[in-house]
Write an enzyme that holds these catalytic residues in place. Structure first.
Site, short mmCIF file in Angstrom:
data_model
loop_
_atom_site.label_atom_id
_atom_site.label_comp_id
_atom_site.label_asym_id
_atom_site.label_seq_id
_atom_site.Cartn_x
_atom_site.Cartn_y
_atom_site.Cartn_z
N TYR A 1 -3.08 -2.62 -10.59
CA TYR A 1 -3.38 -2.01 -8.82
C TYR A 1 -2.59 -3.43 -8.69
O TYR A 1 -1.11 -2.73 -7.98
CB TYR A 1 -4.48 -2.47 -8.26
CG TYR A 1 -5.00 -1.82 -7.26
CD1 TYR A 1 -4.82 -0.93 -5.87
CD2 TYR A 1 -5.28 -3.18 -6.14
CE1 TYR A 1 -4.33 -0.98 -5.23
CE2 TYR A 1 -5.17 -3.53 -4.89
CZ TYR A 1 -5.14 -1.73 -4.12
OH TYR A 1 -5.21 -1.91 -2.51
N SER B 1 0.98 -1.12 0.26
CA SER B 1 0.40 -0.04 -0.01
C SER B 1 0.95 0.87 -0.24
O SER B 1 0.15 2.68 -0.58
CB SER B 1 -1.30 -0.53 0.99
OG SER B 1 -2.38 -1.07 0.31
N TYR C 1 -5.14 3.87 7.61
CA TYR C 1 -6.44 3.08 7.74
C TYR C 1 -7.08 3.55 9.42
O TYR C 1 -6.57 4.63 10.14
CB TYR C 1 -6.05 2.06 7.66
CG TYR C 1 -5.28 1.52 6.56
CD1 TYR C 1 -6.08 2.25 5.13
CD2 TYR C 1 -4.41 0.60 6.95
CE1 TYR C 1 -5.14 1.97 3.72
CE2 TYR C 1 -3.76 0.92 5.82
CZ TYR C 1 -4.13 1.32 3.76
OH TYR C 1 -2.93 0.64 3.31
N VAL D 1 1.04 -3.63 4.14
CA VAL D 1 0.94 -5.22 4.58
C VAL D 1 2.68 -5.36 4.08
O VAL D 1 2.21 -7.32 4.84
CB VAL D 1 -0.29 -5.86 4.16
CG1 VAL D 1 -1.60 -4.97 4.46
CG2 VAL D 1 -0.13 -6.76 2.59
N LYS E 1 0.37 3.65 -2.96
CA LYS E 1 -0.84 3.79 -2.93
C LYS E 1 -0.34 5.40 -3.21
O LYS E 1 -1.21 6.10 -3.64
CB LYS E 1 -1.83 3.42 -2.20
CG LYS E 1 -2.43 2.33 -2.46
CD LYS E 1 -3.12 2.21 -0.98
CE LYS E 1 -4.13 0.43 -1.22
NZ LYS E 1 -4.44 0.16 0.01
#
Ligand code: DON
Length: 304
Positions: free
Chosen positions: A189, A64, A240, A258, A67
Site C-alpha cells: 500500500y 491516494s 472524502y 495528499v 487507489k
C-alpha cells in the site's frame, strides 16, 4: 469550438496570483520538501488532442490517486465478489477515520478511504505473483510509459510514520477482513501511494475511465460497466468528506491525493489533471480544486 489552450492559460494566470495556497502535507515527512508555488494542468481529450500549462511535466507523489488504479486492477481480476469485503458509500469522514470501521465491523465504507484501499491492497497481494512489480506494470501499461516508478524514500517514510494505517490494518485483521500479514499489505500500500507521476502521465493513466474501459492504446482493460462504477465511486467518495463540495463546485468524478494532485474526468470527453501541492483543511489540493471549478465553469462542461 472551445479554445482549450486559452482556457488553461487564463486559469493559470488567475491561480498563480492566489496568495492562500494551502498547506503542504507533512505527516509523511518525505512529502514536506515540495515547493508550494508549483502549479500545472494537463488536459487530454478522448478524441486525442492534449493541452498543458505550467508544471505539467514535473513528477509528484500521487498518493491516494493510486487507489483508483489499484481498485481498477483488483476489480478487473476479482469482479463483483470484490464488493463482499467493502462498500460503496461515501463516509462523510476524513480519509484516515477509524471509528466508523470499528462500528461497521471491519467493512470499509468505500475503496478510497485508507481502510478500503488497504483491503484492496490485501486482495492484490493475494492475487499477484509479484505484487509491487505487477501493479507497476499495470500502471505503465495504462499510461504507455515505462518511466513511471515508485519513490522508495516516500514509501519508507510512510512505513516509519504510518501509525494510523497500521491501526486500520490491524482493525481489519481483527475483523477477519485482511488475509495477509499487516506488514506485507502495508508495504504494498505504501509503495502504490509513493508512485510518482506528472499531470500528463496521470491523464493518460485515467483515460481508461473516460473511454469506457479502453486505454489510450485502445486495448480493453476494464469492462464498460466497471469503468462506469469506478467513475461513480470517484464522484461520491473521491474527496472524502469534501466529495459533496467537489461535486457542487466542479461536477466531475475525480480523485485527490495528499501530494496535491487531482485528476478528474468527463466520460467520453476528457481527463484533466492538476497539481498544486498546498492542501485545504480536508486534505485536498486547495488551488487544484479552484482550478477545476474554473475549468468546468469556463468551458461549461460537467456531468450536470
Ligand atoms: O495513507 C495515507 O495516508 C497516504 N498514503 C495517502 C492519503 C491521501 O493521499 C489522502 N488523499 N487526499
Amino acid at each position: 469550438m472551445i479554445d482549450y489552450q486559452d482556457v488553461l492559460n487564463t486559469i493559470y494566470q488567475e491561480i498563480i496570483q492566489e496568495t492562500e495556497k494551502g498547506d503542504i502535507a507533512t505527516y509523511i515527512p518525505e512529502l514536506a520538501n515540495v515547493d508550494k508555488s508549483t502549479f500545472g494542468i494537463h488536459l487530454q481529450l478522448v478524441s486525442g488532442q492534449a493541452f498543458s500549462v505550467g508544471d505539467a511535466e514535473k513528477k509528484f507523489s500521487i498518493q491516494s490517486i493510486s487507489k483508483v488504479l489499484s481498485l481498477a486492477l483488483a476489480l478487473s481480476r476479482v469482479g463483483i465478489d470484490l464488493w463482499d469485503r467493502l462498500d460503496v458509500e461515501p463516509s462523510g469522514n476524513p480519509f484516515n477515520h477509524l471509528s466508523l470501521l470499528e462500528l461497521e465491523k471491519g467493512i470499509p465504507r468505500n475503496p478510497f478511504i485508507n481502510s478500503g484501499a488497504i483491503v484492496i491492497a490485501d486482495m492484490l497481494v493475494s492475487l499477484l505473483e509479484h505484487p509491487k512489480e505487477d501493479f507497476l506494470d499495470f500502471v505503465r501499461d495504462l499510461t504507455g510509459d515505462d518511466t513511471i516508478d515508485y519513490n522508495n524514500k516516500v514509501a519508507d517514510s510512510e512505513m516509519q510514520t504510518g501509525f494510523n494505517n497500521f491501526a486500520a490494518a490491524n482493525l481489519l485483521k481483527s475483523f477477519d477482513n485482511l488475509n495477509n500479514d499487516v506488514a506485507d499489505v502495508l508495504d504494498f500500500y505504501f509503495h502504490q501511494c509513493s508512485l510518482e507521476m506528472t499531470c500528463a502521465q496521470l491523464t493518460k493513466a485515467f483515460y481508461v475511465f473516460a473511454n469506457q474501459g479502453h486505454c489510450l492504446k485502445e486495448k480493453t482493460r476494464l469492462t464498460k460497466s466497471q469503468a462506469k462504477r469506478i467513475n461513480a465511486i470517484m464522484l461520491t467518495c473521491g474527496f472524502y468528506d469534501e466529495a459533496g463540495e467537489f461535486a457542487f463546485e466542479v461536477g466531475l468524478p475525480g480523485k485527490s491525493g495528499v501530494g496535491g494532485g487531482i485528476v478528474a474526468l468527463l466520460p467520453n470527453e476528457f481527463v484533466i489533471s492538476v497539481w498544486a501541492p498546498g492542501l485545504n483543511e480536508k486534505g485536498n489540493s486547495k488551488l487544484g480544486m479552484q482550478a477545476l471549478e474554473k475549468f468546468t465553469t469556463k468551458t461549461n462542461q460537467s456531468i450536470f
